[in-house]
Design a protein around this motif. Structure first.
Motif, PDB file in Angstrom:
ATOM      1  N   LEU A   1      -4.037   5.851   6.170  1.00 28.40           N
ATOM      2  CA  LEU A   1      -4.660   5.440   4.912  1.00 28.40           C
ATOM      3  C   LEU A   1      -4.826   3.932   4.853  1.00 28.40           C
ATOM      4  CD1 LEU A   1      -5.766   6.295   2.152  1.00 28.40           C
ATOM      5  CD2 LEU A   1      -3.444   6.011   1.249  1.00 28.40           C
ATOM      6  N   VAL A   2      -3.833   3.204   5.308  1.00 24.91           N
ATOM      7  CA  VAL A   2      -3.911   1.734   5.319  1.00 24.91           C
ATOM      8  C   VAL A   2      -5.101   1.287   6.168  1.00 24.91           C
ATOM      9  CG1 VAL A   2      -2.733  -0.361   6.114  1.00 24.91           C
ATOM     10  CG2 VAL A   2      -1.478   1.345   4.808  1.00 24.91           C
ATOM     11  N   VAL A   3      -5.277   1.907   7.311  1.00 22.33           N
ATOM     12  CA  VAL A   3      -6.407   1.569   8.185  1.00 22.33           C
ATOM     13  C   VAL A   3      -7.719   1.969   7.528  1.00 22.33           C
ATOM     14  CG1 VAL A   3      -7.512   2.091  10.396  1.00 22.33           C
ATOM     15  CG2 VAL A   3      -5.055   1.658  10.303  1.00 22.33           C
ATOM     16  N   LEU A   4      -7.770   3.171   6.980  1.00 20.92           N
ATOM     17  CA  LEU A   4      -8.989   3.677   6.348  1.00 20.92           C
ATOM     18  C   LEU A   4      -9.422   2.804   5.177  1.00 20.92           C
ATOM     19  CD1 LEU A   4     -10.970   6.063   6.592  1.00 20.92           C
ATOM     20  CD2 LEU A   4      -9.504   7.313   5.016  1.00 20.92           C
ATOM     21  N   LEU A   5      -8.461   2.291   4.443  1.00 19.55           N
ATOM     22  CA  LEU A   5      -8.767   1.428   3.298  1.00 19.55           C
ATOM     23  C   LEU A   5      -9.040  -0.015   3.710  1.00 19.55           C
ATOM     24  CD1 LEU A   5      -6.064   2.679   0.772  1.00 19.55           C
ATOM     25  CD2 LEU A   5      -8.492   3.281   0.826  1.00 19.55           C
ATOM     26  N   GLY A   6      -8.728  -0.361   4.954  1.00 21.95           N
ATOM     27  CA  GLY A   6      -8.928  -1.732   5.415  1.00 21.95           C
ATOM     28  C   GLY A   6      -7.896  -2.694   4.868  1.00 21.95           C
ATOM     29  N   GLU A   7      -6.733  -2.175   4.528  1.00 19.76           N
ATOM     30  CA  GLU A   7      -5.654  -3.008   3.979  1.00 19.76           C
ATOM     31  C   GLU A   7      -4.928  -3.740   5.108  1.00 19.76           C
ATOM     32  OE1 GLU A   7      -4.396  -3.345   0.773  1.00 19.76           O
ATOM     33  OE2 GLU A   7      -5.952  -2.111  -0.137  1.00 19.76           O
ATOM     34  N   ASP A   8      -4.394  -4.899   4.794  1.00 21.91           N
ATOM     35  CA  ASP A   8      -3.566  -5.648   5.728  1.00 21.91           C
ATOM     36  C   ASP A   8      -2.118  -5.213   5.518  1.00 21.91           C
ATOM     37  OD1 ASP A   8      -2.263  -7.435   7.359  1.00 21.91           O
ATOM     38  OD2 ASP A   8      -2.808  -9.210   6.192  1.00 21.91           O
ATOM     39  N   PRO A   9      -1.498  -4.576   6.516  1.00 20.97           N
ATOM     40  CA  PRO A   9      -0.120  -4.099   6.339  1.00 20.97           C
ATOM     41  C   PRO A   9       0.861  -5.201   5.947  1.00 20.97           C
ATOM     42  CG  PRO A   9      -1.057  -3.195   8.343  1.00 20.97           C
ATOM     43  CD  PRO A   9      -2.035  -4.213   7.822  1.00 20.97           C
ATOM     44  N   ALA A  10       0.602  -6.421   6.348  1.00 23.46           N
ATOM     45  CA  ALA A  10       1.517  -7.524   6.032  1.00 23.46           C
ATOM     46  C   ALA A  10       1.510  -7.873   4.550  1.00 23.46           C
ATOM     47  CB  ALA A  10       1.159  -8.749   6.861  1.00 23.46           C
ATOM     48  N   THR A  11       0.460  -7.498   3.834  1.00 20.33           N
ATOM     49  CA  THR A  11       0.363  -7.851   2.423  1.00 20.33           C
ATOM     50  C   THR A  11       0.778  -6.715   1.494  1.00 20.33           C
ATOM     51  OG1 THR A  11      -1.941  -7.130   2.246  1.00 20.33           O
ATOM     52  CG2 THR A  11      -1.546  -9.434   2.904  1.00 20.33           C
ATOM     53  N   LEU A  12       1.154  -5.583   2.051  1.00 19.45           N
ATOM     54  CA  LEU A  12       1.533  -4.435   1.229  1.00 19.45           C
ATOM     55  C   LEU A  12       2.920  -4.622   0.637  1.00 19.45           C
ATOM     56  CD1 LEU A  12       0.231  -1.538   3.480  1.00 19.45           C
ATOM     57  CD2 LEU A  12      -0.801  -2.442   1.401  1.00 19.45           C
ATOM     58  N   PRO A  13       3.153  -4.035  -0.536  1.00 23.90           N
ATOM     59  CA  PRO A  13       4.481  -4.142  -1.158  1.00 23.90           C
ATOM     60  C   PRO A  13       5.556  -3.510  -0.289  1.00 23.90           C
ATOM     61  CG  PRO A  13       2.871  -3.215  -2.698  1.00 23.90           C
ATOM     62  CD  PRO A  13       2.215  -3.288  -1.372  1.00 23.90           C
ATOM     63  N   GLU A  14       6.734  -4.093  -0.305  1.00 22.09           N
ATOM     64  CA  GLU A  14       7.871  -3.572   0.462  1.00 22.09           C
ATOM     65  C   GLU A  14       8.492  -2.346  -0.204  1.00 22.09           C
ATOM     66  OE1 GLU A  14       9.257  -4.659   3.353  1.00 22.09           O
ATOM     67  OE2 GLU A  14       7.769  -6.226   3.635  1.00 22.09           O
ATOM     68  N   ASP A  15       8.568  -2.374  -1.524  1.00 18.06           N
ATOM     69  CA  ASP A  15       9.171  -1.283  -2.280  1.00 18.06           C
ATOM     70  C   ASP A  15       8.275  -0.043  -2.174  1.00 18.06           C
ATOM     71  OD1 ASP A  15      11.127  -0.229  -4.301  1.00 18.06           O
ATOM     72  OD2 ASP A  15       9.254  -0.093  -5.472  1.00 18.06           O
ATOM     73  N   LEU A  16       8.870   1.119  -1.888  1.00 17.22           N
ATOM     74  CA  LEU A  16       8.090   2.338  -1.692  1.00 17.22           C
ATOM     75  C   LEU A  16       7.333   2.757  -2.952  1.00 17.22           C
ATOM     76  CD1 LEU A  16      10.410   4.552   0.538  1.00 17.22           C
ATOM     77  CD2 LEU A  16       8.342   3.312   1.195  1.00 17.22           C
ATOM     78  N   ALA A  17       7.946   2.628  -4.112  1.00 18.08           N
ATOM     79  CA  ALA A  17       7.262   3.001  -5.357  1.00 18.08           C
ATOM     80  C   ALA A  17       6.065   2.077  -5.603  1.00 18.08           C
ATOM     81  CB  ALA A  17       8.229   2.954  -6.527  1.00 18.08           C
ATOM     82  N   ASP A  18       6.253   0.785  -5.344  1.00 17.89           N
ATOM     83  CA  ASP A  18       5.144  -0.163  -5.493  1.00 17.89           C
ATOM     84  C   ASP A  18       4.053   0.113  -4.463  1.00 17.89           C
ATOM     85  OD1 ASP A  18       6.442  -1.397  -7.581  1.00 17.89           O
ATOM     86  OD2 ASP A  18       7.277  -3.011  -6.323  1.00 17.89           O
ATOM     87  N   LEU A  19       4.459   0.445  -3.244  1.00 20.40           N
ATOM     88  CA  LEU A  19       3.496   0.773  -2.197  1.00 20.40           C
ATOM     89  C   LEU A  19       2.686   1.996  -2.606  1.00 20.40           C
ATOM     90  CD1 LEU A  19       2.334   0.387   0.658  1.00 20.40           C
ATOM     91  CD2 LEU A  19       4.207   1.827   1.506  1.00 20.40           C
ATOM     92  N   ARG A  20       3.350   3.001  -3.167  1.00 15.83           N
ATOM     93  CA  ARG A  20       2.662   4.218  -3.599  1.00 15.83           C
ATOM     94  C   ARG A  20       1.625   3.887  -4.662  1.00 15.83           C
ATOM     95  NH1 ARG A  20       2.241   8.309  -7.083  1.00 15.83           N
ATOM     96  NH2 ARG A  20       2.354  10.467  -6.358  1.00 15.83           N
ATOM     97  N   ARG A  21       2.006   3.099  -5.664  1.00 13.62           N
ATOM     98  CA  ARG A  21       1.070   2.719  -6.732  1.00 13.62           C
ATOM     99  C   ARG A  21      -0.108   1.916  -6.182  1.00 13.62           C
ATOM    100  NH1 ARG A  21       5.822   2.484  -9.618  1.00 13.62           N
ATOM    101  NH2 ARG A  21       6.218   0.306  -9.111  1.00 13.62           N
ATOM    102  N   HIS A  22       0.189   0.985  -5.294  1.00 14.19           N
ATOM    103  CA  HIS A  22      -0.863   0.157  -4.707  1.00 14.19           C
ATOM    104  C   HIS A  22      -1.864   1.010  -3.925  1.00 14.19           C
ATOM    105  CE1 HIS A  22      -2.717  -3.328  -2.797  1.00 14.19           C
ATOM    106  NE2 HIS A  22      -2.682  -2.620  -1.671  1.00 14.19           N
ATOM    107  N   LEU A  23      -1.354   1.893  -3.076  1.00 11.57           N
ATOM    108  CA  LEU A  23      -2.243   2.731  -2.264  1.00 11.57           C
ATOM    109  C   LEU A  23      -3.015   3.723  -3.129  1.00 11.57           C
ATOM    110  CD1 LEU A  23      -0.053   3.381   0.901  1.00 11.57           C
ATOM    111  CD2 LEU A  23      -2.011   1.831   0.656  1.00 11.57           C
TER     112      LEU A  23
END
Length: 94
Positions: A15-37
């Motif tokens: 999903l990160v690749v499909l969305l073109g997101e930079d993994p280094a900029t994603l939230p560390e917290d899993l709940a925050d990561l879920r909301r962001h994605l």
């Protein structure tokens, strides 16, 4: 060079690749990561759907619909992976 981040699973990584997101900029917290994605997937899926509706070219429209569907399905798998990691679901639940 830094080591690659440890994402929660294959679907999240896809999903990160499909969305073109930079993994280094994603939230560390899993709940925050879920909301962001979730937000990012909805935005991209909506944009592909709008693009499909705006064109009169059948091939372009079908391609956009397929991309929208790919984002939708990949988000569903990633959401399941994240929910398992967050303890909201068991790994065997569908």
């Amino acid at each position: 060079m830094t080591a690659p981040r440890n994402l929660t699973g294959d679907a999240v990584a896809a999903l990160v690749v499909l969305l073109g997101e930079d993994p280094a900029t994603l939230p560390e917290d899993l709940a925050d990561l879920r909301r962001h994605l979730q937000r990012a997937a909805l935005d991209v899926e909506t944009q592909w759907s709008r693009d499909a509706d705006r064109t009169r070219d059948f091939d372009t429209s079908m391609r956009a619909r397929r991309w929208a569907r790919a984002v939708e399905v990949t988000w569903a798998l990633a959401r399941h992976e994240l929910d398992v990691r967050l303890g909201r679901r068991r790994a065997g639940d569908a």
